[in-house]
Write an enzyme that holds these catalytic residues in place. Structure first.
Site, mmCIF file in Angstrom:
data_model
loop_
_atom_site.group_PDB
_atom_site.id
_atom_site.type_symbol
_atom_site.label_atom_id
_atom_site.label_comp_id
_atom_site.label_asym_id
_atom_site.label_seq_id
_atom_site.Cartn_x
_atom_site.Cartn_y
_atom_site.Cartn_z
ATOM 1 N N GLY A 8 0.839 -1.208 0.000
ATOM 2 C CA GLY A 8 0.000 0.000 0.000
ATOM 3 C C GLY A 8 0.866 1.248 0.000
ATOM 4 N N GLY A 11 -0.302 4.884 -1.013
ATOM 5 C CA GLY A 11 -1.430 5.503 -0.317
ATOM 6 C C GLY A 11 -0.999 6.634 0.602
ATOM 7 N N GLN A 12 -1.966 7.088 1.427
ATOM 8 C CA GLN A 12 -1.727 8.281 2.251
ATOM 9 C C GLN A 12 -0.562 8.071 3.232
ATOM 10 O OE1 GLN A 12 -4.579 9.230 5.264
ATOM 11 N NE2 GLN A 12 -4.222 11.426 5.152
ATOM 12 N N TYR A 142 -15.311 -2.030 7.610
ATOM 13 C CA TYR A 142 -13.940 -1.564 7.889
ATOM 14 C C TYR A 142 -13.566 -1.911 9.329
ATOM 15 C CZ TYR A 142 -10.130 1.927 8.275
ATOM 16 O OH TYR A 142 -8.939 2.574 8.472
ATOM 17 N N LYS A 146 -10.826 -4.421 10.893
ATOM 18 C CA LYS A 146 -9.752 -3.935 11.777
ATOM 19 C C LYS A 146 -9.691 -4.742 13.072
ATOM 20 C CE LYS A 146 -7.751 -0.663 9.398
ATOM 21 N NZ LYS A 146 -6.496 -1.004 8.724
#
Ligand code: AKB
Length: 314
Positions: A8, A11-12, A142, A146
């Protein structure tokens, strides 16, 4: 940590974690992996970049063996709002991806960093001073991923001795890469709109309080946790950490200090509002402070100033 894989990576979080790790551990020792075929230019110029689908065990295994990886920062995941639009894809990417990374790590002796989130909590969790160990009954896919991920990481540590560690991140604010499809994204978008248009229409109610953090603190926290002597860690996975708790109205009034003409209005998005309402307003992060010395450096004042300065330069 000597040879590191970051999934990832575009990504951010990844787009700031990769340069920070490369600075510390050497460009060639940090392999950035993402689903994009053409990532940020510096990823290709500064060190290895590979295209990787985390739903495929064999491809992760091959990268780990080819590059002699000993540590994986597993960031590839769908964020809360976008996951709610496609729960099946969210389960596949967020859970199958993590399972594959843990299995590859078990077979190859890697350590694993897994980012959990305030999304791992739900409406029945105490929302103020949210304890480290508390009720976790999230009502979003989500959040389900998690909390399952936190448990799976704990299981791989106790059952197989895989060195898993993790953090429950709050909303993250950064000037480099915009987030994609999160509930806390307003706290980044607002800065772009404030600078360009002097106004912003917010999708959360003005008094929605959530934990937030500036990206440099988040990057430092992930690296510090992975560098901590494991004997100090009692929790290992899913440490609560926070820097500041604010609402859209609070953030708007700080932005106005720097851009006096700025105004905010509200058009509530029901899905994202209900997700935000199920999350804590302010977590207790004393376990992270005690076990590995966590301490944020940015508050609302200095993060607002830095965001405005950096984005104005752009
Ligand atoms: C999101 O809003 O989905 C993320 C998070 C808090 O995990 N930023």
């Amino acid at each position: 940590m000597k040879r590191i894989l970051v999934t990832g990576a575009t990504g951010q979080i990844g787009s700031e974690l990769v340069p920070a790790l490369r600075y510390k551990y050497g460009n060639r020792n940090v392999i950035a992996a993402g689903h994009k075929r053409t990532p940020q230019k510096e990823f290709l110029e500064e060190g290895p970049y590979i295209t990787l689908d985390v739903t495929g065990f064999e491809s992760i295994n091959k990268v780990v063996q080819d590059y002699h990886i000993d540590t994986i920062f597993h960031l590839a995941a769908l964020l809360s709002a976008v996951a709610e639009q496609n729960p099946q894809a969210a389960w596949k990417i967020n859970m199958e991806g993590l399972y594959n990374v843990l299995e590859v790590s078990r077979k190859n002796g890697c350590s694993v960093f897994f980012p959990s989130s305030i999304g791992a909590f739900g409406p029945s969790t105490p929302s103020v001073s949210t304890p480290q160990d508390t009720i976790q009954r999230p009502n979003t896919i989500y959040g389900v991923c998690k909390v399952s991920g936190e448990l799976l990481c704990d299981y791989y540590f106790t059952r197989f001795r895989v060195d898993t560690r993790g953090i429950r991140f709050p909303g993250l604010i950064s000037h480099k890469t915009p987030p994609g499809g999160g509930t806390t994204d307003y706290a980044v978008e607002i800065f772009y709109h404030a600078i360009q248009e002097k106004r912003y229409e917010c999708f959360l109610k003005e008094d929605t309080y959530l934990d937030m953090m500036y990206m440099p603190d988040a990057i430092r926290s992930a690296i510090e946790l992975m560098e901590t002597d494991p004997n100090r860690l009692k929790h290992r996975n899913a440490f609560n950490i926070t820097a500041v708790s604010f609402s859209p109205a609070d953030l708007a009034s700080y932005i106005k200090k720097f851009i006096p003409e700025f105004s905010i209005s509200y058009k509530v998005d029901a899905v994202r509002q209900s997700i935000a309402d199920s999350w804590p307003r302010h977590m207790d992060d004393s376990a992270a402070r005690d076990e590995w010395g966590w301490k944020p450096q940015y508050n609302l004042e200095n993060l607002t100033r830095d965001m405005i300065d950096r984005l104005s330069e752009k």
